[in-house]
Design an enzyme around this catalytic site. Structure first.
Site, PDB file in Angstrom:
ATOM      1  N   LYS A 111       0.846  -1.189   0.000  1.00  0.00           N
ATOM      2  CA  LYS A 111       0.000   0.000   0.000  1.00  0.00           C
ATOM      3  C   LYS A 111       0.890   1.250   0.000  1.00  0.00           C
ATOM      4  O   LYS A 111       1.528   1.565   0.994  1.00  0.00           O
ATOM      5  CB  LYS A 111      -0.916   0.046   1.215  1.00  0.00           C
ATOM      6  CG  LYS A 111      -1.790   1.324   1.277  1.00  0.00           C
ATOM      7  CD  LYS A 111      -1.937   1.810   2.687  1.00  0.00           C
ATOM      8  CE  LYS A 111      -2.520   3.192   2.849  1.00  0.00           C
ATOM      9  NZ  LYS A 111      -2.294   4.189   1.818  1.00  0.00           N
TER      10      LYS A 111
ATOM     11  N   CYS B  77      12.735  12.604   5.915  1.00  0.00           N
ATOM     12  CA  CYS B  77      12.844  12.263   7.338  1.00  0.00           C
ATOM     13  C   CYS B  77      14.222  12.583   7.869  1.00  0.00           C
ATOM     14  O   CYS B  77      14.424  12.672   9.080  1.00  0.00           O
ATOM     15  CB  CYS B  77      12.493  10.792   7.552  1.00  0.00           C
ATOM     16  SG  CYS B  77      13.278   9.683   6.379  1.00  0.00           S
TER      17      CYS B  77
ATOM     18  N   GLU C 179       8.574  17.417  14.839  1.00  0.00           N
ATOM     19  CA  GLU C 179       8.881  17.126  13.435  1.00  0.00           C
ATOM     20  C   GLU C 179       7.876  17.879  12.561  1.00  0.00           C
ATOM     21  O   GLU C 179       6.682  17.606  12.591  1.00  0.00           O
ATOM     22  CB  GLU C 179       8.787  15.630  13.144  1.00  0.00           C
ATOM     23  CG  GLU C 179       9.178  15.301  11.710  1.00  0.00           C
ATOM     24  CD  GLU C 179       8.944  13.845  11.349  1.00  0.00           C
ATOM     25  OE1 GLU C 179       9.722  13.317  10.525  1.00  0.00           O
ATOM     26  OE2 GLU C 179       7.983  13.247  11.856  1.00  0.00           O
TER      27      GLU C 179
ATOM     28  N   GLU D 292      10.761   2.547   9.710  1.00  0.00           N
ATOM     29  CA  GLU D 292      11.561   3.780   9.726  1.00  0.00           C
ATOM     30  C   GLU D 292      10.559   4.918   9.812  1.00  0.00           C
ATOM     31  O   GLU D 292       9.682   5.048   8.967  1.00  0.00           O
ATOM     32  CB  GLU D 292      12.413   3.877   8.459  1.00  0.00           C
ATOM     33  CG  GLU D 292      13.508   4.934   8.545  1.00  0.00           C
ATOM     34  CD  GLU D 292      13.101   6.241   7.907  1.00  0.00           C
ATOM     35  OE1 GLU D 292      12.891   7.219   8.670  1.00  0.00           O
ATOM     36  OE2 GLU D 292      12.980   6.298   6.681  1.00  0.00           O
TER      37      GLU D 292
ATOM     38  N   GLY E 290       6.958   5.766   7.553  1.00  0.00           N
ATOM     39  CA  GLY E 290       5.895   6.744   7.736  1.00  0.00           C
ATOM     40  C   GLY E 290       6.011   7.392   9.097  1.00  0.00           C
ATOM     41  O   GLY E 290       7.103   7.466   9.681  1.00  0.00           O
ATOM     42  N   SER E 291       4.893   7.831   9.620  1.00  0.00           N
ATOM     43  CA  SER E 291       4.917   8.576  10.881  1.00  0.00           C
ATOM     44  C   SER E 291       5.093   7.657  12.086  1.00  0.00           C
ATOM     45  O   SER E 291       4.692   6.490  12.074  1.00  0.00           O
ATOM     46  CB  SER E 291       3.624   9.384  11.038  1.00  0.00           C
ATOM     47  OG  SER E 291       2.555   8.543  11.417  1.00  0.00           O
ATOM     48  N   THR E 292       5.683   8.212  13.126  1.00  0.00           N
ATOM     49  CA  THR E 292       5.883   7.465  14.368  1.00  0.00           C
ATOM     50  C   THR E 292       4.544   7.070  14.976  1.00  0.00           C
ATOM     51  O   THR E 292       4.391   5.939  15.469  1.00  0.00           O
ATOM     52  CB  THR E 292       6.689   8.323  15.362  1.00  0.00           C
ATOM     53  OG1 THR E 292       7.932   8.691  14.758  1.00  0.00           O
ATOM     54  CG2 THR E 292       6.960   7.562  16.649  1.00  0.00           C
ATOM     55  N   GLY E 293       3.562   7.968  14.936  1.00  0.00           N
ATOM     56  CA  GLY E 293       2.262   7.675  15.516  1.00  0.00           C
ATOM     57  C   GLY E 293       1.584   6.492  14.864  1.00  0.00           C
ATOM     58  O   GLY E 293       1.031   5.609  15.547  1.00  0.00           O
ATOM     59  N   VAL E 294       1.600   6.444  13.540  1.00  0.00           N
ATOM     60  CA  VAL E 294       0.982   5.322  12.825  1.00  0.00           C
ATOM     61  C   VAL E 294       1.711   4.025  13.145  1.00  0.00           C
ATOM     62  O   VAL E 294       1.086   2.986  13.375  1.00  0.00           O
ATOM     63  CB  VAL E 294       0.977   5.591  11.308  1.00  0.00           C
ATOM     64  CG1 VAL E 294       0.536   4.344  10.541  1.00  0.00           C
ATOM     65  CG2 VAL E 294       0.048   6.751  10.971  1.00  0.00           C
TER      66      VAL E 294
END
Length: 541
Positions: free
Chosen positions: A212, A327, A425, A293, A265-269
Site C-alpha cells: 500500500k 525524514c 517534526e 523507519e 511513515g509517521s511514528t504515531g501510525v
C-alpha cells in the site's frame, strides 16, 4: 535444479545524471514530462497479476499545479485487501521455492529497465506527482531505486553463503527460508526509492507482499509496478492496492497469515500498528517481523572551529532540498556564538537566491509541498511564531496555495532551545536555529541529545578533531546516521545504510544485509553420515 554456485559481486552505485543545459538527458526528461502531462492516466490496482479498476476514481494533481490532472487511481475496499492477501498466499509456495538465480534475475532486470527504458519515466512521474526537481528525482527514483535492487541481490547472495561448520561424520547447513505468511509493505510519498524497496526487498527473499503506497505517491508507484511486471515478476508476488490505512490495518493485522510489516511513515501510525499487532499476537501463525523507519528531528551542530561556508551549505541543502520533506532533513541547528551571526547572514543571503516554482522550470530549487493537509500544518507552525516572544523569522515565512502548495524556505531563530519548532517534526522547509555559548560545546551536546525523542540523522561540523571525537561519542545514540562535515541527508545504498532508533524506528538499515535478515527465517539442517546404533556412551563402561 541448480548446477552451480552463481556469483553476484558488489555492484557500483548508479551514476547520477546532472541534467545540465544542452545535455541529452535534459532533453529526454523534458520530452517525457510533456508526454505524461499530455495524457490522463487510468491507474489500476494490481492483484494476482490482474489490473483491477473499481470505478471509484481519485484524481491526481501535481502539488505545484493543482488545476492540472495527471490521471486517476482506482480506490479499493476491504474486499480488495482480502483478494490481495489471497493472491499473495496462492503465489507463496511457488515463489518461495523458486531458485535464487531466477528470483535475482527479475530484480536485476528491473534495475536495468529503470536505468534505461524507464529512467526518464520514473523521474518524470516523481517530479510531477511529488513535486521533486530533476536532480532530486534523479538521485531518488532512478539512482537509489536501481541501487537498492542491485545491492540487495548482492547482499542476499552473501547471506545465502553464510553456513555453519561441520564436524567429522556430519554435514551442517543453513537454509534461509521466506517467512510463512505475507509481508505488508506500507510506503511513504517522499521517496520513490523507498516505495520500491520496501516491497521488493521482502519479495527478493522469497516472500509475497501486499503493498500500500501513500495516495500522494501512487503516480510513481504504478510506474514501479509496470517495471516489475515487465521484468517478469510472477503474478501475486507483489500486490499493489490503494486503500485507506484503517481498512488495510483491519484486514492485514488480524489475518492469521500476517508475517510482517515493512513500514516507512509517521511514528504515531507505526506505534498504533505495533500496538495492534501485540493485541492480536495470538492470532498469528508465527511472530510477525516488525520493521519501521519513522520520524526525525534531525540536527546540525557547528563547533567554534567550523568553516562558515560549510555550515551554510549544509543547512541550505540539508534543510530545503525537496522542501524539507525528508525524514533526514536538517530541522534544528546549534550555532556557536563566535560564528553565528556570519552563518545567519550568509544563510539568509543564500535563501534569497533560491527560486521557487514548477518542476518543469529546471532553474527552480524549491517546489511545492505534497498536499493541502501538509501545507496547512506547516503554515500553522510558521504563523504561531507571531505569538512566541522568543522566536523570530530570519528568512521566508510566506505561504501561498493559490495555484500550488508553496511555502518559502523559512529560517526561525529561537532563544529557547526547547521551543516547539526545535522539538516537533514539521516535515517541511522550516529550519530553527539556536545560538549557544561557543565555550559550552559539550553542555550543548547534552542539550541536543535530550531535546528530541527521535534519533535518525545528525551532523557535526568542525575542524577540531577533538571536538569531532567528543561529539561522535556523546551523540552515539542521537542518530542512526551521523555525518561529519556534511549535511545530514543523502544516504547512498551500500555506502551509508539508513535508519535510526528511539522514536525514529527499528534501525534495520535499508540498503544493507541487516534489513534483509528480517525477511528471512533460518532453518538448520544436520545430516549424520554414521548414525549411532547403541544408546550407551563410553563413560558408562
Amino acid at each position: 535444479m541448480n548446477q552451480g554456485y552463481f556469483s553476484y559481486p558488489m555492484p557500483v552505485n548508479e551514476p547520477v545524471l546532472q541534467y545540465a543545459p544542452g545535455s541529452p538527458e535534459r532533453a529526454a526528461l523534458k520530452k517525457v514530462l510533456a508526454e505524461l502531462k499530455s495524457a490522463e492516466t487510468e491507474i489500476p490496482m494490481y492483484i494476482g497479476g490482474k489490473q483491477v479498476e473499481t470505478g471509484d476514481r481519485v484524481a491526481i494533481h501535481p502539488p505545484h499545479e493543482k488545476d492540472h490532472t495527471l490521471g486517476y487511481f482506482h480506490a479499493g475496499t476491504e474486499h480488495h485487501v482480502h483478494e490481495a492477501i489471497d493472491a499473495a498466499m496462492q503465489a507463496h509456495a511457488t515463489w518461495s521455492n523458486t531458485s535464487w538465480e531466477q528470483r535475482a534475475a527479475v530484480f536485476l532486470k528491473a534495475a536495468d529497465l529503470l536505468a534505461t527504458k524507464y529512467r526518464y519515466y520514473i523521474n518524470a512521474a516523481t517530479m510531477l506527482g511529488q513535486s521533486k526537481n530533476a536532480y532530486q528525482a534523479e538521485i531518488d527514483s532512478a539512482c537509489e531505486l536501481i541501487d537498492f535492487l542491485k545491492f540487495n541481490v548482492h547482499f542476499l547472495s552473501e547471506i545465502y553463503k553464510q553456513q555453519p561448520i561441520s564436524s567429522t561424520g556430519m554435514h551442517n547447513r543453513t537454509e534461509w527460508r521466506a517467512l510463512e505468511g505475507f509481508v505488508l509493505a506500507v510506503t511513504p510519498f517522499n521517496f520513490t526509492a523507498i516505495a520500491g524497496n520496501l516491497p521488493c526487498s521482502a519479495a527478493m527473499c522469497g516472500n509475497v507482499v501486499v503493498w500500500k503506497p501513500a495516495n500522494t505517491q501512487v503516480y510513481s508507484a504504478q510506474m514501479i509496478m509496470r517495471v516489475l511486471v515487465e521484468a517478469g515478476l510472477p503474478a501475486g508476488v507483489i500486490n499493489l492496492v490503494y486503500v485507506d490505512g484503517p481498512t488495510l490495518g483491519k484486514v492485514c493485522l488480524s489475518h492469521r497469515d500476517f508475517g510482517g510489516v515493512h513500514f516507512t511513515g509517521s511514528t504515531g501510525v507505526f506505534n498504533t500498528m505495533w500496538k495492534t499487532i501485540g493485541e492480536n499476537i495470538g492470532l498469528y501463525k508465527s511472530y510477525p517481523r516488525i520493521v519501521g523507519e519513522t520520524g526525525g528531528k534531525d540536527f546540525v551542530i557547528a563547533h567554534k572551529t567550523a568553516d562558515v561556508d560549510t555550515v551554510v551549505t549544509a543547512l541550505a541543502r540539508g534543510a530545503f532540498e525537496f522542501q524539507g520533506q525528508k525524514c533526514s532533513a536538517a530541522s534544528r541547528a546549534y550555532l556557536p556564538s563566535n560564528i553565528a551571526e556570519e552563518v545567519k547572514t550568509k544563510l539568509v543571503a543564500t535563501i534569497k537566491k533560491m527560486k521557487m516554482g514548477s518542476v518543469e522550470d529546471f532553474s527552480n530549487f524549491i517546489n511545492a509541498i505534497i498536499d493541502e493537509r501538509s501545507f496547512d500544518k506547516i503554515k500553522g507552525y510558521i504563523d504561531n511564531i507571531e505569538n512566541d516572544p522568543n522566536a523570530t523569522i530570519l528568512a521566508g515565512g510566506n505561504c501561498d496555495k493559490t495555484n500550488g502548495y508553496f511555502i518559502e524556505p523559512t529560517v526561525i531563530e529561537t532563544k529557547d532551545p526547547k521551543s516547539v519548532t526545535m522539538c516537533d517534526e514539521i516535515f517541511g522547509p522550516v529550519l530553527t536555529v539556536y545560538t549557544y555559548d561557543a565555550e559550552q560545546f559539550e553542555e550543548t551536546l547534552e542539550l541536543l541529545d535530550s531535546t528530541s525523542p527521535y534519533a535518525l540523522t545528525g551532523a557535526i561540523i568542525a575542524r577540531d578533531r577533538r571536538a569531532i571525537e567528543v561529539a561522535t561519542d556523546k551523540l552515539r545514540n542521537s542518530a542512526g546516521n551521523f555525518y561529519i562535515n556534511d549535511k545530514p541527508t543523502g544516504a547512498v545504498v551500500g555506502q551509508q545504510p539508513f535508519g535510526g532508533a528511539r522514536a525514529s524506528g527499528t534501525n534495520d538499515k535499508a540498503g544493507s544485509m541487516i534489513n534483509l535478515y528480517r525477511w528471512l527465517s533460518a532453518r538448520t539442517v544436520k545430516e549424520t553420515f554414521s548414525p549411532a546404533v547403541n544408546f550407551e556412551y563410553p563413560f558408562m563402561s
